[in-house]
Design an enzyme around this catalytic site. Sequence first.
Site, mmCIF file in Angstrom:
data_model
loop_
_atom_site.group_PDB
_atom_site.id
_atom_site.type_symbol
_atom_site.label_atom_id
_atom_site.label_comp_id
_atom_site.label_asym_id
_atom_site.label_seq_id
_atom_site.Cartn_x
_atom_site.Cartn_y
_atom_site.Cartn_z
ATOM 1 N N CYS A 49 20.805 16.607 -21.199
ATOM 2 C CA CYS A 49 20.319 17.365 -21.608
ATOM 3 C C CYS A 49 21.050 18.843 -21.458
ATOM 4 C CB CYS A 49 19.313 17.961 -20.774
ATOM 5 S SG CYS A 49 18.071 16.403 -21.060
ATOM 6 N N ARG A 79 27.840 17.661 -23.988
ATOM 7 C CA ARG A 79 27.189 16.608 -22.887
ATOM 8 C C ARG A 79 26.808 15.968 -23.358
ATOM 9 N NH1 ARG A 79 25.779 20.800 -17.984
ATOM 10 N NH2 ARG A 79 23.484 19.717 -18.107
ATOM 11 N N TRP A 135 18.609 14.092 -24.256
ATOM 12 C CA TRP A 135 18.938 13.068 -23.666
ATOM 13 C C TRP A 135 18.273 12.035 -22.979
ATOM 14 C CZ3 TRP A 135 21.141 9.948 -19.623
ATOM 15 C CH2 TRP A 135 21.860 8.429 -20.479
ATOM 16 N N ASN A 153 15.173 20.015 -17.490
ATOM 17 C CA ASN A 153 16.385 18.988 -17.493
ATOM 18 C C ASN A 153 15.996 18.330 -16.168
ATOM 19 O OD1 ASN A 153 18.444 19.997 -19.936
ATOM 20 N ND2 ASN A 153 19.693 20.548 -18.250
ATOM 21 N N GLY A 154 16.605 16.867 -15.807
ATOM 22 C CA GLY A 154 15.853 16.115 -15.093
ATOM 23 C C GLY A 154 15.158 15.105 -15.326
ATOM 24 N N GLU A 188 41.360 2.599 -15.631
ATOM 25 C CA GLU A 188 40.910 3.863 -16.496
ATOM 26 C C GLU A 188 41.388 3.979 -18.099
ATOM 27 O OE1 GLU A 188 38.993 6.694 -15.803
ATOM 28 O OE2 GLU A 188 40.314 7.473 -17.680
ATOM 29 N N LYS A 232 38.918 4.313 -20.840
ATOM 30 C CA LYS A 232 38.642 5.530 -22.041
ATOM 31 C C LYS A 232 38.565 4.557 -23.734
ATOM 32 C CE LYS A 232 38.951 7.964 -20.563
ATOM 33 N NZ LYS A 232 38.470 8.349 -19.565
ATOM 34 N N GLU A 270 35.391 3.516 -23.749
ATOM 35 C CA GLU A 270 34.118 4.776 -23.776
ATOM 36 C C GLU A 270 34.138 5.408 -25.863
ATOM 37 O OE1 GLU A 270 33.704 7.246 -20.365
ATOM 38 O OE2 GLU A 270 35.217 7.149 -21.107
ATOM 39 N N HIS A 319 42.308 -16.693 -11.900
ATOM 40 C CA HIS A 319 40.195 -16.812 -11.610
ATOM 41 C C HIS A 319 39.686 -16.295 -12.354
ATOM 42 C CE1 HIS A 319 43.408 -17.431 -7.305
ATOM 43 N NE2 HIS A 319 43.224 -15.777 -7.432
ATOM 44 N N LYS A 348 28.575 13.768 -20.511
ATOM 45 C CA LYS A 348 29.298 14.394 -19.878
ATOM 46 C C LYS A 348 29.437 14.611 -18.719
ATOM 47 C CE LYS A 348 33.563 15.926 -19.403
ATOM 48 N NZ LYS A 348 34.688 15.417 -19.992
HETATM 49 C C1 G6P Z 1 30.639 11.008 -16.838
HETATM 50 C C2 G6P Z 1 31.141 11.224 -17.644
HETATM 51 C C3 G6P Z 1 32.409 10.899 -17.132
HETATM 52 C C4 G6P Z 1 32.942 11.385 -15.729
HETATM 53 C C5 G6P Z 1 31.577 10.895 -14.486
HETATM 54 C C6 G6P Z 1 31.662 11.219 -13.433
HETATM 55 O O1 G6P Z 1 30.360 8.957 -16.993
HETATM 56 O O2 G6P Z 1 31.150 11.014 -19.140
HETATM 57 O O3 G6P Z 1 33.525 10.993 -17.929
HETATM 58 O O4 G6P Z 1 33.949 10.715 -14.965
HETATM 59 O O5 G6P Z 1 30.189 11.140 -15.977
HETATM 60 O O6 G6P Z 1 31.842 12.258 -13.584
HETATM 61 P P1 G6P Z 1 31.925 13.760 -12.782
HETATM 62 O O7 G6P Z 1 31.894 14.883 -13.521
HETATM 63 O O8 G6P Z 1 31.146 13.550 -11.829
HETATM 64 O O9 G6P Z 1 33.285 13.900 -12.486
#
Ligand code: G6P
Length: 609
Positions: free
Chosen positions: A2, A27, A75, A99-100, A482, A486, A489, A505, A604
């Site tokens: 949010c 976000r 959100w 938010n929260g 990673e 990506k 995602e 395995h 985000k």
């Molecule tokens: C969310 C974002 C990721 C990020 C993760 C941790 O999942 O989409 O891109 O790596 O949070 O966020 P931070 O701000 O703690 O690195």
Amino acid sequence: MCGIVGAVAQRDVAPILIEGLKRLEYRGYDSAGLAVIDRHSVLGRLRRIGKVSQLEDALNHEPVRGGTGIAHTRWATHGEPSERNAHPHMSGDITVVHNGIIENHEELRAELRGKGYVFESETDTEVIAHLIHHERKSSETLLEALQKAVTQLDGAYGTVIMDRNDPDLIVVARSGSPLVIGQGIGENYVGSDQLALLPVTHRFQYLEEGDVAEITRDKVSIFNFAGEPVERELIDSDLDHQAGDKGEFRHFMLKEIFEQPQAIASTLEGRLTDSHVAVEAFGHNAREIFEKVGAVQLIACGTSYNAGMVARNWFEDLGIPCRVEIASEFRYRRAFVPDNCLFVTITQSGETADTLAALRLAKEQGFMNSLTICNVPGSSMVRESDMAFMTRAGAEIGVASTKAFTTQLTALLMLVTAIARSRGRMTEEQESQIVSDLRGLPHAINEVLELKDTITELSEDFADKHHSLFLGRGTMYPIAMEGALKLKEISYIHAEAYAAGELKHGPLALIDSDMPVVVVAPNNELLEKLKSNMEEVRARGGQLYVFADRHARLVAGEGVKVIPLGEISDQIAPILYTIPLQLLSYDVALIKGTDVDQPRNLAKSVTVE
Ligand code: G6P
């Protein structure tokens, strides 16, 4: 997650609110809304499912105007995404955005129902609106009502409230969810992220945990949890107003991938001498602390966790014990605390709820000191850690993290070097080699970025696939993780990463021509082992896509495509091999037509648990 924007001004604030919400779109959200009050106490509220542009269209068709206003991108947590559940929520003359998560919302809901309140939404936020409405009856001011209400709330909140009877002010409260006040000239603002307010101000005050504040056009009054007036530091932000623009790029993600040489140059700037990493870059007392470090505990979530996984290899290679753990796991188990253990959080936003909770827990557990590797100045993690090292990547808007990750790795390599040197675990020559590698990074990344067209061609092979496998060994295993993260995602293709030695395995059972296998293969002492793993895939008809050092003598052929990279030193290989994987996921997503910058269901900055 949010987003919040609020403003008190003489002019109509609706355009400020819409612009602020647009800047928070990255976000992640599913609905948006705003409410404004004009000087005759007339309130207008608009809420829409979907994009902020839909809210903007609604505003153009049914204009609401006023000098005091609050707005929100939601959100969904409690209750489906719908207009009814979108913020702002109202109770009589009280209007609220939040938010929260309010954890005791069910008990409060029952109590408030008993007092005659009728709930129109399924949200926990509506509880705040009714609670403040109730408290307002016995309070002199809106601020006092808020102060009484927050004592009854359990959970996390950043909340902003207006009262139709008091049209010239907003009140705000922060506990567990960030809020920043922006100061203008004759008008003031509040937001969940300074990015939202950059078009109107560069002067910010971050609220601390438990703070409440009253904001009018010409005054900001902040009080701590005990109700005492407090001053919070006024920061002049150097974030660029254009930070939220895509420029010539089609997506923020692509822009951010190509910004990496510059971003890493900023991470390094002023922090390297001729042949040393400047230890003081980690804090004025870092040298003294690092000399005592016996072990390191790294904590992070998502992409930042993958950066931590790489750093663990770097630390332990030099004989410094290091553990890395996902914040949401760490915070709910009893972790062993080695002697003189430095607690390091890795976080782009500095606000991830689980990482922040882990940091707070660590303070009670006897860790030596805390350090955060973070990209957002003034964020909670920066304020609450003993030391902070800013990655200086610049605002990252694409939900899928790119430049934040490679700058984290750069910062971590500097940290490893600084600690290893302080502990006598690294020779001067080794340090000098790392410093020279670090200096060469921006140029080396530019060279890797030249692979863009080759990778675009390759991406065609992935677009119709449903599954994929990413393999690596040593520091390249987290890079495979990673790469897989990506791809899943932003292209929604199921992608799994395996330490290549684990192939036998389990995952080998999945290999067929429909399952592309991506291998990250720099020219290091694990290369021969990796080649055997590739043979295992090939023998079963799997399709290999190998990102390899051009000296690794890997030949393309039936079932094997090789994408050659230049000669890269071992230490910085994880940073450079990340880049083609970012490009690959971007290009695959482009073909699939997904929402690259705002992938479905993701946010985000995850400021709730
Ligand atoms: C969310 C974002 C990721 C990020 C993760 C941790 O999942 O989409 O891109 O790596 O949070 O966020 P931070 O701000 O703690 O690195």
